[in-house]
Write a protein that holds these residues in place. Structure first.
Motif, PDB file in Angstrom:
ATOM      1  N   LYS A  36       0.742  -1.691   0.239  1.00  0.00           N
ATOM      2  CA  LYS A  36       0.305   0.094   0.181  1.00  0.00           C
ATOM      3  C   LYS A  36       0.590   1.020  -0.354  1.00  0.00           C
ATOM      4  CE  LYS A  36      -3.663  -2.478   3.010  1.00  0.00           C
ATOM      5  NZ  LYS A  36      -3.418  -2.792   4.162  1.00  0.00           N
ATOM      6  N   GLU A  37       1.981   1.239  -0.872  1.00  0.00           N
ATOM      7  CA  GLU A  37       3.056   2.030  -1.069  1.00  0.00           C
ATOM      8  C   GLU A  37       2.452   3.556  -1.281  1.00  0.00           C
ATOM      9  OE1 GLU A  37       3.754  -1.082  -1.749  1.00  0.00           O
ATOM     10  OE2 GLU A  37       4.894  -2.073  -0.717  1.00  0.00           O
ATOM     11  N   PHE A  38       2.718   4.618  -1.164  1.00  0.00           N
ATOM     12  CA  PHE A  38       3.183   6.253  -2.245  1.00  0.00           C
ATOM     13  C   PHE A  38       4.022   6.304  -2.721  1.00  0.00           C
ATOM     14  CE2 PHE A  38       0.213   6.066   2.106  1.00  0.00           C
ATOM     15  CZ  PHE A  38      -0.926   6.889   1.524  1.00  0.00           C
ATOM     16  N   GLU A  39       3.609   7.039  -3.667  1.00  0.00           N
ATOM     17  CA  GLU A  39       4.605   7.642  -4.959  1.00  0.00           C
ATOM     18  C   GLU A  39       5.060   8.777  -4.501  1.00  0.00           C
ATOM     19  OE1 GLU A  39       5.950   5.499  -7.039  1.00  0.00           O
ATOM     20  OE2 GLU A  39       4.751   4.218  -7.191  1.00  0.00           O
ATOM     21  N   PRO A  40       6.386   8.943  -4.398  1.00  0.00           N
ATOM     22  CA  PRO A  40       7.649   8.079  -4.838  1.00  0.00           C
ATOM     23  C   PRO A  40       7.524   7.234  -3.736  1.00  0.00           C
ATOM     24  CG  PRO A  40       8.305   9.735  -4.166  1.00  0.00           C
ATOM     25  CD  PRO A  40       7.126  10.495  -3.853  1.00  0.00           C
ATOM     26  N   LYS A  41       8.568   5.958  -3.667  1.00  0.00           N
ATOM     27  CA  LYS A  41       8.174   5.165  -3.237  1.00  0.00           C
ATOM     28  C   LYS A  41       9.910   3.795  -4.378  1.00  0.00           C
ATOM     29  CE  LYS A  41       5.994   1.457  -5.113  1.00  0.00           C
ATOM     30  NZ  LYS A  41       4.130   1.196  -5.819  1.00  0.00           N
ATOM     31  N   ALA A  42      10.087   2.708  -3.573  1.00  0.00           N
ATOM     32  CA  ALA A  42      11.881   2.063  -3.813  1.00  0.00           C
ATOM     33  C   ALA A  42      10.762   1.451  -4.911  1.00  0.00           C
ATOM     34  CB  ALA A  42      11.669   1.355  -2.342  1.00  0.00           C
ATOM     35  N   ARG A  43      11.735   0.919  -5.585  1.00  0.00           N
ATOM     36  CA  ARG A  43      11.818  -0.152  -6.685  1.00  0.00           C
ATOM     37  C   ARG A  43      10.202  -0.945  -6.254  1.00  0.00           C
ATOM     38  NH1 ARG A  43      16.301  -0.345 -10.222  1.00  0.00           N
ATOM     39  NH2 ARG A  43      15.470   1.495 -10.675  1.00  0.00           N
ATOM     40  N   HIS A  44      11.672  -2.294  -5.116  1.00  0.00           N
ATOM     41  CA  HIS A  44      10.743  -2.863  -4.697  1.00  0.00           C
ATOM     42  C   HIS A  44      10.522  -3.006  -3.040  1.00  0.00           C
ATOM     43  CE1 HIS A  44      11.154  -4.849  -8.982  1.00  0.00           C
ATOM     44  NE2 HIS A  44      12.380  -4.609  -8.355  1.00  0.00           N
ATOM     45  N   PRO A  45       9.422  -2.438  -2.651  1.00  0.00           N
ATOM     46  CA  PRO A  45       9.991  -1.900  -1.172  1.00  0.00           C
ATOM     47  C   PRO A  45       9.603  -3.573  -0.799  1.00  0.00           C
ATOM     48  CG  PRO A  45       7.647  -0.873  -2.187  1.00  0.00           C
ATOM     49  CD  PRO A  45       8.906  -1.103  -3.678  1.00  0.00           C
ATOM     50  N   LYS A  46      10.297  -4.327   0.090  1.00  0.00           N
ATOM     51  CA  LYS A  46      10.012  -4.661   0.935  1.00  0.00           C
ATOM     52  C   LYS A  46       9.764  -4.453   2.709  1.00  0.00           C
ATOM     53  CE  LYS A  46      12.353  -8.244  -1.554  1.00  0.00           C
ATOM     54  NZ  LYS A  46      13.002  -8.543  -2.221  1.00  0.00           N
TER      55      LYS A  46
END
Length: 110
Positions: free
Chosen positions: A53-63
């Motif tokens: 449920k990340e918001f932009e901008p974000k990491a390429r592959h968030p964990k």
């Protein structure tokens, strides 16, 4: 070139559990803004993103457990990118081991 750390983003498995830990154990303050959660402490802020449920901008592959650093720069991002690439490439000839220790090129947002 870098003026200061603006904030960092911490990707977590459970927002409410993370808020509870940081506020109850570490004494940070919870911030609600635009449907999002953050934590404040003297001199800084942590924005929380929930995995999936990340918001932009974000990491390429968030964990869960990953983090993004958000800096305020004194130079335009285009200049920061050029300097970063030049420095990374200049280390290439100094040995394979050293080159592998450098991070890949950074995504830059404006």
């Amino acid at each position: 070139m870098i003026e200061r750390l603006d904030h960092f983003v911490l990707t977590v498995a459970d927002i409410q559990r993370s808020v509870s830990f940081y506020t109850e154990v570490l004494g940070m303050k919870e911030i609600d803004f635009a449907g999002r959660k953050a934590l404040s402490y003297v001199g800084g802020k942590i924005n929380l993103h929930e995995v999936g449920k990340e918001f932009e901008p974000k990491a390429r592959h968030p964990k869960a457990g990953s983090a993004d650093l958000c800096f305020i720069t004194l130079e335009p991002l285009s200049k920061v990118a050029v300097i970063y690439v030049r420095k990374a490439l200049s280390h290439r000839g100094s040995g394979e081991r050293h080159w592998k220790s450098l991070p890949p090129p950074l995504p830059l947002y404006s």
